[in-house]
Design a protein around this motif. Sequence first.
Motif, PDB file in Angstrom:
ATOM      1  N   GLY A  53      11.563 -63.541 -52.988  1.00 23.12           N
ATOM      2  CA  GLY A  53      11.837 -62.918 -51.707  1.00 23.12           C
ATOM      3  C   GLY A  53      10.954 -61.716 -51.446  1.00 23.12           C
ATOM      4  N   GLU A  54       9.884 -61.560 -52.214  1.00 26.54           N
ATOM      5  CA  GLU A  54       8.987 -60.417 -52.022  1.00 26.54           C
ATOM      6  C   GLU A  54       7.759 -60.841 -51.221  1.00 26.54           C
ATOM      7  OE1 GLU A  54       8.362 -57.737 -55.446  1.00 26.54           O
ATOM      8  OE2 GLU A  54       9.425 -59.277 -56.578  1.00 26.54           O
ATOM      9  N   LYS A  55       7.323 -59.970 -50.358  1.00 25.98           N
ATOM     10  CA  LYS A  55       6.143 -60.232 -49.563  1.00 25.98           C
ATOM     11  C   LYS A  55       4.897 -59.979 -50.406  1.00 25.98           C
ATOM     12  CE  LYS A  55       3.881 -58.682 -45.295  1.00 25.98           C
ATOM     13  NZ  LYS A  55       3.969 -57.716 -44.169  1.00 25.98           N
ATOM     14  N   ILE A  56       3.891 -60.840 -50.250  1.00 28.19           N
ATOM     15  CA  ILE A  56       2.626 -60.609 -50.949  1.00 28.19           C
ATOM     16  C   ILE A  56       1.515 -60.398 -49.932  1.00 28.19           C
ATOM     17  CG2 ILE A  56       3.298 -62.026 -52.928  1.00 28.19           C
ATOM     18  CD1 ILE A  56       1.291 -64.122 -51.889  1.00 28.19           C
ATOM     19  N   ILE A  57       0.465 -59.760 -50.381  1.00 25.06           N
ATOM     20  CA  ILE A  57      -0.716 -59.520 -49.557  1.00 25.06           C
ATOM     21  C   ILE A  57      -1.888 -60.215 -50.232  1.00 25.06           C
ATOM     22  CG2 ILE A  57      -2.267 -57.787 -48.591  1.00 25.06           C
ATOM     23  CD1 ILE A  57       0.085 -55.808 -48.739  1.00 25.06           C
ATOM     24  N   LEU A  58      -2.651 -60.948 -49.461  1.00 23.31           N
ATOM     25  CA  LEU A  58      -3.826 -61.648 -49.975  1.00 23.31           C
ATOM     26  C   LEU A  58      -5.079 -60.840 -49.647  1.00 23.31           C
ATOM     27  CD1 LEU A  58      -5.044 -64.210 -51.263  1.00 23.31           C
ATOM     28  CD2 LEU A  58      -5.176 -65.185 -48.952  1.00 23.31           C
ATOM     29  N   TYR A  59      -5.844 -60.522 -50.673  1.00 23.01           N
ATOM     30  CA  TYR A  59      -7.111 -59.802 -50.511  1.00 23.01           C
ATOM     31  C   TYR A  59      -8.265 -60.721 -50.893  1.00 23.01           C
ATOM     32  CZ  TYR A  59      -4.423 -55.421 -50.388  1.00 23.01           C
ATOM     33  OH  TYR A  59      -3.543 -54.413 -50.060  1.00 23.01           O
ATOM     34  N   HIS A  60      -9.438 -60.448 -50.320  1.00 25.20           N
ATOM     35  CA  HIS A  60     -10.604 -61.244 -50.691  1.00 25.20           C
ATOM     36  C   HIS A  60     -11.858 -60.366 -50.740  1.00 25.20           C
ATOM     37  CE1 HIS A  60     -12.882 -61.896 -46.778  1.00 25.20           C
ATOM     38  NE2 HIS A  60     -11.862 -61.146 -46.430  1.00 25.20           N
ATOM     39  N   LEU A  61     -12.839 -60.841 -51.507  1.00 24.85           N
ATOM     40  CA  LEU A  61     -14.114 -60.142 -51.671  1.00 24.85           C
ATOM     41  C   LEU A  61     -15.212 -61.182 -51.730  1.00 24.85           C
ATOM     42  CD1 LEU A  61     -15.669 -57.460 -52.313  1.00 24.85           C
ATOM     43  CD2 LEU A  61     -15.304 -58.012 -54.740  1.00 24.85           C
ATOM     44  N   ASN A  62     -16.155 -61.117 -50.790  1.00 26.84           N
ATOM     45  CA  ASN A  62     -17.318 -62.003 -50.820  1.00 26.84           C
ATOM     46  C   ASN A  62     -18.349 -61.420 -51.783  1.00 26.84           C
ATOM     47  OD1 ASN A  62     -16.388 -63.896 -48.866  1.00 26.84           O
ATOM     48  ND2 ASN A  62     -16.910 -62.441 -47.243  1.00 26.84           N
ATOM     49  N   ILE A  63     -18.751 -62.214 -52.776  1.00 29.16           N
ATOM     50  CA  ILE A  63     -19.708 -61.677 -53.747  1.00 29.16           C
ATOM     51  C   ILE A  63     -20.999 -62.483 -53.818  1.00 29.16           C
ATOM     52  CG2 ILE A  63     -17.840 -60.725 -55.139  1.00 29.16           C
ATOM     53  CD1 ILE A  63     -18.344 -62.899 -57.173  1.00 29.16           C
ATOM     54  N   GLY A  64     -21.209 -63.405 -52.882  1.00 33.15           N
ATOM     55  CA  GLY A  64     -22.469 -64.147 -52.874  1.00 33.15           C
ATOM     56  C   GLY A  64     -22.433 -65.299 -53.845  1.00 33.15           C
ATOM     57  N   THR A  65     -23.556 -65.994 -53.953  1.00 40.98           N
ATOM     58  CA  THR A  65     -23.636 -67.182 -54.793  1.00 40.98           C
ATOM     59  C   THR A  65     -24.392 -66.896 -56.064  1.00 40.98           C
ATOM     60  OG1 THR A  65     -25.619 -67.889 -53.636  1.00 40.98           O
ATOM     61  CG2 THR A  65     -23.528 -68.749 -52.827  1.00 40.98           C
ATOM     62  N   TYR A  66     -24.108 -67.686 -57.071  1.00 40.34           N
ATOM     63  CA  TYR A  66     -24.718 -67.530 -58.388  1.00 40.34           C
ATOM     64  C   TYR A  66     -26.211 -67.796 -58.328  1.00 40.34           C
ATOM     65  CZ  TYR A  66     -25.894 -68.919 -63.171  1.00 40.34           C
ATOM     66  OH  TYR A  66     -26.475 -69.053 -64.398  1.00 40.34           O
ATOM     67  N   ARG A  67     -27.009 -66.788 -58.673  1.00 44.69           N
ATOM     68  CA  ARG A  67     -28.448 -66.937 -58.782  1.00 44.69           C
ATOM     69  C   ARG A  67     -29.018 -67.732 -57.616  1.00 44.69           C
ATOM     70  NH1 ARG A  67     -29.553 -67.759 -65.245  1.00 44.69           N
ATOM     71  NH2 ARG A  67     -28.196 -66.100 -65.926  1.00 44.69           N
ATOM     72  N   ASP A  68     -29.020 -67.108 -56.437  1.00 47.87           N
ATOM     73  CA  ASP A  68     -29.437 -67.798 -55.219  1.00 47.87           C
ATOM     74  C   ASP A  68     -30.763 -68.529 -55.371  1.00 47.87           C
ATOM     75  OD1 ASP A  68     -27.227 -67.038 -53.755  1.00 47.87           O
ATOM     76  OD2 ASP A  68     -28.091 -65.122 -53.207  1.00 47.87           O
ATOM     77  N   THR A  69     -31.686 -67.983 -56.159  1.00 47.42           N
ATOM     78  CA  THR A  69     -33.002 -68.589 -56.288  1.00 47.42           C
ATOM     79  C   THR A  69     -32.945 -69.972 -56.910  1.00 47.42           C
ATOM     80  OG1 THR A  69     -33.300 -67.472 -58.411  1.00 47.42           O
ATOM     81  CG2 THR A  69     -34.170 -66.372 -56.471  1.00 47.42           C
ATOM     82  N   PHE A  70     -31.843 -70.308 -57.583  1.00 46.48           N
ATOM     83  CA  PHE A  70     -31.730 -71.603 -58.237  1.00 46.48           C
ATOM     84  C   PHE A  70     -31.086 -72.650 -57.335  1.00 46.48           C
ATOM     85  CE2 PHE A  70     -31.502 -69.194 -62.456  1.00 46.48           C
ATOM     86  CZ  PHE A  70     -32.878 -69.223 -62.576  1.00 46.48           C
ATOM     87  N   ARG A  71     -30.585 -72.239 -56.169  1.00 46.85           N
ATOM     88  CA  ARG A  71     -29.863 -73.181 -55.336  1.00 46.85           C
ATOM     89  C   ARG A  71     -30.823 -73.998 -54.479  1.00 46.85           C
ATOM     90  NH1 ARG A  71     -24.830 -73.306 -55.859  1.00 46.85           N
ATOM     91  NH2 ARG A  71     -23.579 -71.508 -56.442  1.00 46.85           N
ATOM     92  N   GLU A  72     -30.496 -75.279 -54.341  1.00 46.92           N
ATOM     93  CA  GLU A  72     -31.282 -76.153 -53.483  1.00 46.92           C
ATOM     94  C   GLU A  72     -30.883 -75.928 -52.022  1.00 46.92           C
ATOM     95  OE1 GLU A  72     -33.626 -78.039 -54.542  1.00 46.92           O
ATOM     96  OE2 GLU A  72     -33.295 -77.835 -56.694  1.00 46.92           O
ATOM     97  N   ASN A  73     -31.838 -76.154 -51.128  1.00 52.83           N
ATOM     98  CA  ASN A  73     -31.535 -75.984 -49.707  1.00 52.83           C
ATOM     99  C   ASN A  73     -30.411 -76.905 -49.257  1.00 52.83           C
ATOM    100  OD1 ASN A  73     -33.543 -74.063 -49.413  1.00 52.83           O
ATOM    101  ND2 ASN A  73     -35.115 -75.588 -48.910  1.00 52.83           N
TER     102      ASN A  73
END
Length: 339
Positions: A244-264
């Motif tokens: 019966g307790e209210k919760i709060i959802l928080y979020h943090l955008n931290i980017g993607t793992y080693r962007d240089t390795f990702r394919e387009n």
Amino acid sequence: MQCVFFNLSREWEQEEHVLRERLAREGILCVGFARTDGSLTLIKKNEDAVVLTDSPQTGAELAREGIVYFGCCHAQNVRENRKSAMKLTGADAAANAGSGWFDSAALVLEGFEEVDAEYLEQWMRRAKGMPAMIVRTNRLTIREIADEDIPELERIGRECGEAETQDEPNERILDTGKNICEEKKLHVRGNRFTKEYLYSYRRTAYRLQGFGLWSVLYRDRVIGCCGFEPWDDEAAVGIFTERGEKIILYHLNIGTYRDTFRENTEEHRERNILEMQYMLAPAYHRQGFGTEMCRAALAYARERLDVDEVRLRIRESNLASRALAKELGFLPVAGFGEA
């Protein structure tokens, strides 16, 4: 880890060259070997060595000798090894029975983009049943849970769990988050970290996910834990609303793992979301340990985990955790909890 032995076919030549250069810059000795040149004896003498091979037969032989190895799999060597297996008959087939497709490998790799000395070291330790180091801060050591940590984590979990059941909110108790493995739906009030549960978790979670909940040590003493679990939309309401307790959802955008390795082609892939969880023994509250360990864990996630967003679920009455979330840069999710 001081040495990496390579047993790869020609199809891996370019990728092997790049990986050797990367490891050499980190001070790792790279050596080629063949099953027939006596190298196995040398490898066995070097307990800190690991082997990369694209031959399941070689992998099976290494496993029989108690040597940690990484299987390397690509389309070409899959075809070649299947052809070789089909040609085996009689004694040869019996000798290779059970080799499987890298069944005994520490990990099967399909490429080397994310592989470096730390990556190999972590998986080598997991294969040997040893806790992998995650990160060190000025005061803290964060590493995977070891067997000897479990009694203290159980005690801390019981202490925090008992405090959560008190009628009056205790602002000094940090949110321990949801359960840390698949049994989270069986969660009950009180201690979340039983010895049986933690022993099972430590033997499975890291090898299945490559991450999880980690022990936090101060002056070689376990004072809590922190880490990440895959975000579970089904459990988003969380255990706190069941009380019966209210919760709060928080979020943090931290980017993607080693962007240089990702394919387009991956630009529009589904976002990878992790939930951050943490617990700190009450005796160590209000000393900056919570902030220190969470900042370190988030920095590790940015560098080493394939993650785009981190989320936190916190009871509305847990003012200490809410303040910590904002200090870490988390923002409340609109329409879920805090206005």
